[in-house]
Design a protein around this motif. Structure first.
Motif, PDB file in Angstrom:
ATOM      1  N   THR A 275       0.804  -1.216  -0.055  1.00  0.00           N
ATOM      2  CA  THR A 275      -0.005  -0.141   0.271  1.00  0.00           C
ATOM      3  C   THR A 275       0.771   1.417   0.062  1.00  0.00           C
ATOM      4  O   THR A 275       0.352   2.301   0.197  1.00  0.00           O
ATOM      5  CB  THR A 275      -1.007  -0.065   1.163  1.00  0.00           C
ATOM      6  N   PHE A 278       1.567   0.432  -4.290  1.00  0.00           N
ATOM      7  CA  PHE A 278       0.730  -0.473  -5.106  1.00  0.00           C
ATOM      8  C   PHE A 278       1.490  -1.120  -6.224  1.00  0.00           C
ATOM      9  O   PHE A 278       1.018  -1.449  -7.227  1.00  0.00           O
ATOM     10  CB  PHE A 278      -0.307   0.246  -5.631  1.00  0.00           C
ATOM     11  N   ILE A 288      -3.390  -1.191  -9.895  1.00  0.00           N
ATOM     12  CA  ILE A 288      -4.113  -0.232  -9.445  1.00  0.00           C
ATOM     13  C   ILE A 288      -5.676  -0.630  -9.690  1.00  0.00           C
ATOM     14  O   ILE A 288      -6.006  -1.052 -10.708  1.00  0.00           O
ATOM     15  CB  ILE A 288      -3.694   1.213  -9.731  1.00  0.00           C
ATOM     16  N   ASN A 292      -6.628  -4.826  -7.842  1.00  0.00           N
ATOM     17  CA  ASN A 292      -5.783  -5.140  -6.883  1.00  0.00           C
ATOM     18  C   ASN A 292      -6.486  -5.617  -5.466  1.00  0.00           C
ATOM     19  O   ASN A 292      -7.612  -5.316  -5.300  1.00  0.00           O
ATOM     20  CB  ASN A 292      -4.562  -4.271  -6.657  1.00  0.00           C
ATOM     21  N   LYS A 297      -8.831  -2.986   1.350  1.00  0.00           N
ATOM     22  CA  LYS A 297      -9.239  -2.646  -0.070  1.00  0.00           C
ATOM     23  C   LYS A 297     -10.791  -2.131  -0.131  1.00  0.00           C
ATOM     24  O   LYS A 297     -11.523  -3.158   0.374  1.00  0.00           O
ATOM     25  CB  LYS A 297      -8.667  -3.710  -0.988  1.00  0.00           C
ATOM     26  N   SER A 303     -10.427   5.186  -4.650  1.00  0.00           N
ATOM     27  CA  SER A 303      -9.286   4.373  -4.261  1.00  0.00           C
ATOM     28  C   SER A 303      -8.417   4.227  -5.466  1.00  0.00           C
ATOM     29  O   SER A 303      -7.300   4.310  -5.338  1.00  0.00           O
ATOM     30  CB  SER A 303      -9.966   2.999  -3.715  1.00  0.00           C
ATOM     31  N   HIS A 306      -6.258   7.482  -6.265  1.00  0.00           N
ATOM     32  CA  HIS A 306      -5.311   7.520  -5.032  1.00  0.00           C
ATOM     33  C   HIS A 306      -4.041   6.302  -5.194  1.00  0.00           C
ATOM     34  O   HIS A 306      -2.893   6.870  -5.140  1.00  0.00           O
ATOM     35  CB  HIS A 306      -5.934   7.197  -3.572  1.00  0.00           C
ATOM     36  N   GLU A 307      -4.353   5.340  -5.823  1.00  0.00           N
ATOM     37  CA  GLU A 307      -3.383   4.492  -5.867  1.00  0.00           C
ATOM     38  C   GLU A 307      -2.629   4.765  -7.052  1.00  0.00           C
ATOM     39  O   GLU A 307      -1.417   4.518  -7.026  1.00  0.00           O
ATOM     40  CB  GLU A 307      -4.175   3.086  -6.099  1.00  0.00           C
TER      41      GLU A 307
END
Lengths: 343, 103
Positions: A275, A278, A288, A292, A297, A303, A306-307
């Motif tokens: 994390t 990634f 991502i 994943n 998660k 999300s 952000h990843e």
């Protein structure tokens, strides 16, 4: 063939919302991206599954649709000139001695990429296979989920099944070349353009094609060559339709596909990542978005965004080890604004 | 609240369901093999279930969207529903259904 290999910093597998936004984050760091997607247009599930459904959980956008989100993302990444390779499936991934990656698609496109980013959502879209016993034995010879050449169907007896646009479009198109077309659908209602439905009914009325209300249950034939399709009609009768080809059109499903063979650590069909960046169990390959998994998660588009941002930081360190990574904000950095062509 | 779900191997599972939740989500969170590919958007017919005859009349009626999409599922019966479109309610406590084939 060697000179036709496309050199890129990052190769992104999957052009859904998360793959698209990764172009932005990598672009801010001057990293060039190519994207490959099995669909014929960018957008992934947003376009394939819910282009018109409202989405309410994108920060700063109280309401948008799958379609508008993808359009806006494409506009947002335009300054970074991403290049798309659509309708192709990444089939092979091999690491060179220098650490870079040779990537090949099923269409024969070859890339040499510094990092590979898997943003493949729930996997690649593939046609849905109807639950008919031994259908695999006929696939490619007399069962087809797509029509590549209309001419190949000339003079054939075809059974087409499904109630969507593909089933209707192919019924209309192939009626002109086939010996006989029989459309089989469970209902007399279709999820298709009303005009296509009207035309289909006209062809049935003038005797050009047949329409059977029912469901295809079994295939008969030998060595992959079909002889007939068995249909259970809605009235409870069993029909045996003589046929050379069976064309089921039941939409698309998602499969992990060749990704499963790349030696990445998987957890229930999803790719395990750290994390911090990634990154997968294989350095230089990132995953991502929905594909994943990690503790906590959540499968949310936000999300995935952000990843992508954190992934880009690590990708930069791999691709530009000699350079210092300066963290900058788009609000204040004239350098970034120049890249975004706003300055 | 509980629902009783028969899986493809004819094993019955008691599944906990919260009021107002899509029944598909309850089945999925119990770890049963329901595909529900589109995630509850009524777009794929892969959360197809058969509702036990005794319960058919107690469930909210199907809307056009569900009825249309259900047409894409195989081996549809009069008791077929898309579980993402059914919401748990107190009167459904004890609901009996089984997982049905999907494409």
């Amino acid at each position: 063939m060697h000179d036709s290999i496309i050199e890129t910093d990052a190769l992104i597998i999957g052009a859904g919302p998360v793959g698209l936004f990764a172009v932005f984050e990598l672009g801010l760091l001057d990293l060039k991206c190519h994207l490959v997607d099995v669909l014929d247009k960018p957008g992934g599930q947003c376009i394939e599954f819910y282009p018109e459904k409202p989405i309410y959980d994108i920060p700063g956008l109280p309401e948008c649709t799958g379609q508008s989100l993808i359009e806006n993302l494409q506009r947002q990444i335009l300054p970074f000139e991403p290049e798309f390779h659509l309708g192709q499936l990444v089939s092979q991934l091999v690491q060179r001695p220098d650490g870079r990656w040779d990537v090949t698609t099923d269409a024969g496109t070859q890339f040499n990429a510094g990092v590979v980013i898997v943003a493949a959502g729930s996997g690649c879209f593939t046609p849905r296979r109807p639950p008919i016993d031994k259908i695999e034995a006929f696939e490619g010879r007399s069962v087809f989920y797509a029509v590549r050449r209309i001419e190949a169907m000339r003079g054939r007896r075809l059974v087409i099944s499904g109630g969507g646009d593909s089933a209707l479009d192919w019924t209309l198109n192939l009626a002109r070349v086939a010996e006989r077309v029989t459309l089989v659908h469970r209902r007399d209602q279709f999820r298709a353009a009303p005009d296509s439905v009207r035309k289909m009914h006209e062809l049935v009325a003038d005797g050009t094609i047949d329409f059977v209300l029912g469901e295809c249950r079994a295939l008969e034939g030998a060595d992959g060559n079909l002889s007939s399709v068995q249909v259970a009609t809605n009235e409870g009768a069993e029909l045996r339709l003589p046929a050379d080809c069976f064309l089921p059109f039941f939409g698309l499903t998602m499969k992990l596909g060749p990704i499963a063979d790349w030696g990445l650590n998987l957890d229930e069909n999803r790719i395990a990542v750290d994390t911090e960046a990634f990154e997968t169990s294989v350095p230089g390959i990132f995953a991502i978005g929905d594909i994943n998994t990690y503790p906590g998660k959540l499968k949310l588009i936000l999300s995935g965004f952000h990843e992508g941002a954190l992934m880009a930081q690590k990708a930069f360190r791999i691709l530009r080890p000699e350079k210092r990574l300066l963290f900058q904000y788009t609000t204040t950095s004239t350098q970034l604004q120049k890249k975004l062509k706003t300055a | 609240m509980k629902i009783l779900v028969t899986d493809f191997d004819h094993v019955v599972h008691e599944v906990t369901a919260e009021a107002d939740w899509p029944i598909m989500e309850a089945i999925r969170s119990a770890g049963l093999p329901i595909k529900a590919e589109c995630g509850g958007c009524c777009l794929c017919a892969t959360c197809h279930v058969y509702v036990d005859d005794a319960w058919v009349g107690k469930i909210q009626a199907m809307d056009d969207e569900e009825e249309m999409m259900l047409g894409e599922a195989p081996q549809v019966r009069p008791s077929s529903r898309l579980s993402c479109q059914m919401r748990m309610a107190p009167e459904l406590d004890g609901l009996v259904l089984s997982l049905a084939p999907t494409y």
